[in-house]
Design a protein around this motif. Structure first.
Motif, short mmCIF file in Angstrom:
data_model
loop_
_atom_site.label_atom_id
_atom_site.label_comp_id
_atom_site.label_asym_id
_atom_site.label_seq_id
_atom_site.Cartn_x
_atom_site.Cartn_y
_atom_site.Cartn_z
N VAL A 136 0.80 -1.23 0.00
CA VAL A 136 0.00 0.00 0.00
C VAL A 136 0.83 1.28 0.00
CG1 VAL A 136 -2.01 -1.09 1.06
CG2 VAL A 136 -0.29 -0.01 2.53
N GLY A 137 2.16 1.16 -0.18
CA GLY A 137 2.93 2.39 -0.32
C GLY A 137 4.08 2.56 0.64
N GLY A 138 4.32 1.58 1.49
CA GLY A 138 5.54 1.58 2.29
C GLY A 138 5.45 2.29 3.62
N LEU A 139 6.64 2.57 4.16
CA LEU A 139 6.77 3.02 5.55
C LEU A 139 6.03 4.30 5.88
CD1 LEU A 139 10.51 2.40 6.52
CD2 LEU A 139 8.46 1.19 7.28
N GLY A 140 6.00 5.24 4.93
CA GLY A 140 5.40 6.54 5.22
C GLY A 140 3.90 6.45 5.50
N VAL A 141 3.29 5.32 5.14
CA VAL A 141 1.83 5.19 5.29
C VAL A 141 1.43 3.95 6.09
CG1 VAL A 141 1.35 6.50 3.19
CG2 VAL A 141 1.57 4.01 3.05
N ALA A 142 2.37 3.41 6.92
CA ALA A 142 2.07 2.17 7.66
C ALA A 142 1.87 2.46 9.16
CB ALA A 142 3.20 1.17 7.46
N PRO A 143 0.62 2.34 9.64
CA PRO A 143 0.35 2.57 11.06
C PRO A 143 0.35 1.27 11.85
CG PRO A 143 -1.70 2.39 9.88
CD PRO A 143 -0.61 2.10 8.88
N SER A 144 0.37 1.39 13.18
CA SER A 144 0.26 0.18 13.99
C SER A 144 -0.33 0.49 15.36
CB SER A 144 1.62 -0.49 14.17
OG SER A 144 2.35 0.13 15.20
N ALA A 145 -0.89 -0.55 15.97
CA ALA A 145 -1.38 -0.46 17.34
C ALA A 145 -0.82 -1.65 18.10
CB ALA A 145 -2.90 -0.49 17.37
N ASN A 146 -0.34 -1.40 19.31
CA ASN A 146 0.07 -2.49 20.20
C ASN A 146 -0.99 -2.61 21.27
OD1 ASN A 146 2.94 -3.29 19.37
ND2 ASN A 146 3.01 -1.06 19.42
N ILE A 147 -1.66 -3.77 21.31
CA ILE A 147 -2.84 -3.92 22.15
C ILE A 147 -2.59 -4.89 23.29
CG2 ILE A 147 -5.26 -4.67 22.15
CD1 ILE A 147 -5.16 -2.41 20.27
N GLY A 148 -2.94 -4.48 24.49
CA GLY A 148 -2.90 -5.38 25.65
C GLY A 148 -4.29 -5.55 26.21
N ASP A 149 -4.38 -6.16 27.39
CA ASP A 149 -5.67 -6.46 27.96
C ASP A 149 -6.54 -5.22 28.15
OD1 ASP A 149 -6.85 -8.78 28.30
OD2 ASP A 149 -6.05 -9.23 30.29
N ASP A 150 -5.98 -4.16 28.77
CA ASP A 150 -6.79 -2.95 28.94
C ASP A 150 -5.95 -1.72 28.61
OD1 ASP A 150 -5.07 -2.98 31.03
OD2 ASP A 150 -6.55 -2.47 32.56
N ARG A 151 -4.92 -1.88 27.77
CA ARG A 151 -4.12 -0.72 27.40
C ARG A 151 -3.60 -0.89 25.99
NH1 ARG A 151 -0.10 -3.35 31.61
NH2 ARG A 151 -1.39 -2.51 33.25
N ALA A 152 -3.21 0.22 25.39
CA ALA A 152 -2.78 0.17 24.00
C ALA A 152 -1.83 1.32 23.69
CB ALA A 152 -4.00 0.23 23.07
N VAL A 153 -0.85 1.05 22.83
CA VAL A 153 0.10 2.07 22.38
C VAL A 153 0.05 2.14 20.86
CG1 VAL A 153 2.55 2.73 22.30
CG2 VAL A 153 1.61 1.68 24.38
N PHE A 154 -0.18 3.34 20.34
CA PHE A 154 -0.34 3.53 18.90
C PHE A 154 0.88 4.25 18.36
CE2 PHE A 154 -4.35 3.00 20.92
CZ PHE A 154 -5.08 2.21 20.04
#
Ligand code: NAI
Ligand code: MG
Length: 467
Positions: free
Chosen positions: A239-257
């Motif tokens: 879809v266009g590489g690093l400049g457009v790649a998001p992520s979420a790190n999800i835990g039981d009741d917390r998350a880091v985007f």
């Protein structure tokens, strides 16, 4: 809607530039957010002597949600990776990476709409590695039932709450029958609870071939850690590489985007970084917080901006971070013109999946017995191995995974490292295994021992190739 406090980590390199841009867009969208700024990365080392201060971890634990700019991993000095520390110390077990085609971003495909859910803690990422002889290195790949249940449950819940159609479990269970087999088994156990979803599975190698020819055939993918690492980068490329790649790190009741890319030291401070990846991560965050209207507004504004032709340098344009951000902000729907009732309307928060106690509990197997041991020797052959010690009999020897005893020698290059399998007809005691080790050591030094178990009569160990 009550405002939600978010831990904001500006990070290093281009981090502060894109974090500020994203903060401006979110504020203009009217999303009810408050920020608590926290340090991490090189900038934190200067102030706190560690790239990930305890205060930062505490802030994330308190607020439960963080938006993070990229951090530079200090080279040398024994500093651990910020991302790995955050992931492990907060138990963020799922890494969610959407790969969705964007307008005006040149790629081979225009209709990619995938979400990769990667297990984020286990697998070879435990970093359990050993040199066993000067020629032989080993990495332990750990897959657990609770870990596999957690990520598979998350992928299925996420797919359901987002109204997706299909979830595909990706594995190599034909070869890694126990580890990948367990991952696949837990997926199959959970799938019947989701009749609204089409659930299937595919071998990792086949998937890679399919993805680069027919990415539109896939929807949500769930994978163990290492496969997920590789496949999520492949999908970002679609879809266009690093400049457009998001992520979420999800835990039981917390998350880091956070964005997938790093701190881009080569362009830091120039004001030309592309904020799109972090903005897409922020859209994931708004959905996670149940602020679906704001998420959709920002998503629409980003797409309108890209459609208008404005692009940062990495996507072949000339716009600065600031110019691009202004166009996105101007494309936001004007909430102040809407009647109050519309502003107050918020979509319902999707049920955030958790691992149930029931899922996490591993039933004690009824009959779990030791019936032998694999003894790994560092030697120049197998002639001096004892054939029988007490109840334990030499059953098989393999070299590089291929059987070489009993029977004919395989036509492979051999190393000075042998797996010698001793099995008994009955349960054996630790003393009997100690006796075995002493006898083996009279012939060759041993470097590693693995007990062999039966569970309700079934072997809990793999056979050698050719056995
Ligand atoms: P990188 O992703 O920082 O840069 C790779 C290339 O992509 C560079 O040419 C860079 O200019 C370009 N690029 C990346 N993001 C961009 C953006 N938003 N806009 C325009 N161009 C962009 O990867 P690299 O150079 O391997 O790593 C640099 C540092 O970042 C290292 O210290 C690494 O450890 C760290 N890093 C941190 C991550 C995180 O905090 N999540 C993830 C990956 C790397
Ligand atoms: Mg990676």
């Amino acid at each position: 809607m009550e405002s939600k406090k978010i831990t904001l980590i500006p990070g290093d390199g281009i981090g502060p530039e894109i974090v500020e841009a994203v903060q401006d867009v979110l504020e203009a969208s009217g999303a009810p957010l408050d920020w608590e700024t926290a340090d991490a990365g090189i900038s934190a080392v200067k102030r706190h002597k560690t790239p990930i201060p305890q205060d930062t971890l505490e802030s994330i634990k308190r607020n439960k949600v963080a938006l993070k700019g990229p951090t530079t991993t200090p080279v040398g000095g024994g500093h651990k990776s910020v991302n790995v520390t955050i992931r492990k110390s907060l138990g963020l077990f799922a890494n969610v990476r959407p790969a969705i085609s964007l307008p005006s971003v040149q790629t081979r495909f225009s209709d990619v709409d995938l979400i990769v859910v990667r297990e984020n803690i286990e697998d070879t990422y435990g970093g359990i590695e050993h040199w066993q002889t000067p020629d032989v290195a080993q990495c332990l790949r750990i897959i657990t039932r609770p870990g596999s249940l957690a990520v598979n449950r998350y992928a299925l819940e996420m797919a359901k709450s987002m109204g997706r159609d299909k979830v595909t479990c990706v594995h190599k269970a034909n070869i890694q029958k126990m580890t990948d087999g367990l991952f696949l088994e837990t997926f199959r156990e959970l799938a019947p609870e989701y009749p609204e979803l089409e659930c299937d599975d595919i071998l990792i190698d086949n998937l890679c071939m399919q993805l680069v020819s027919h990415p539109e055939r896939y929807d949500v993918l769930v994978l163990p850690n290492l496969f997920g690492d590789i496949v999520s980068d492949l999908c970002a490329g679609l879809v266009g590489g690093l400049g457009v790649a998001p992520s979420a790190n999800i835990g039981d009741d917390r998350a880091v985007f956070e964005a997938v890319h790093g701190s881009a030291p080569d362009i830091a401070g120039q004001g030309v970084a592309n904020p799109t990846a972090l903005l897409l991560s922020a859209i994931q965050m708004l959905h996670y917080l149940g602020m679906h209207d704001h998420a959709n507004d920002v998503d629409t504004a980003l797409r309108m901006a890209l459609l208008s032709g404005i692009r940062t340098r990495d996507l072949g344009g000339h716009a600065t971070t600031l110019e691009f951000t202004r166009v996105v902000i101007n494309a936001l729907p004007r909430r102040d013109r809407y009647p109050k009732s519309h502003i107050a309307h918020q979509g319902k928060a999707p049920k955030m999946p958790r691992v149930s106690e029931e899922d996490a509990a591993t039933e004690e197997p009824k009959d779990w017995t030791v019936v032998g041991a694999d003894v790994f020797t560092h030697g120049d052959g197998i002639d001096k191995l004892p054939k029988k010690v007490g109840p334990l009999q030499l059953n098989m020897v393999s070299n590089r995974g291929t059987k070489m005893y009993p029977g004919p020698q395989p036509d492979i290059f051999m190393v000075d490292w042998y797996r010698c399998r001793y099995l008994a007809e009955r349960e054996v005691s630790d003393e009997e295994i100690h006796d075995l080790l002493k006898k083996v050591a009279e012939g060759y030094p041993w470097v590693h021992v693995e007990k062999l178990h039966l569970c309700d009569g079934d072997p809990m160990f793999s056979l050698a190739q050719g056995e």
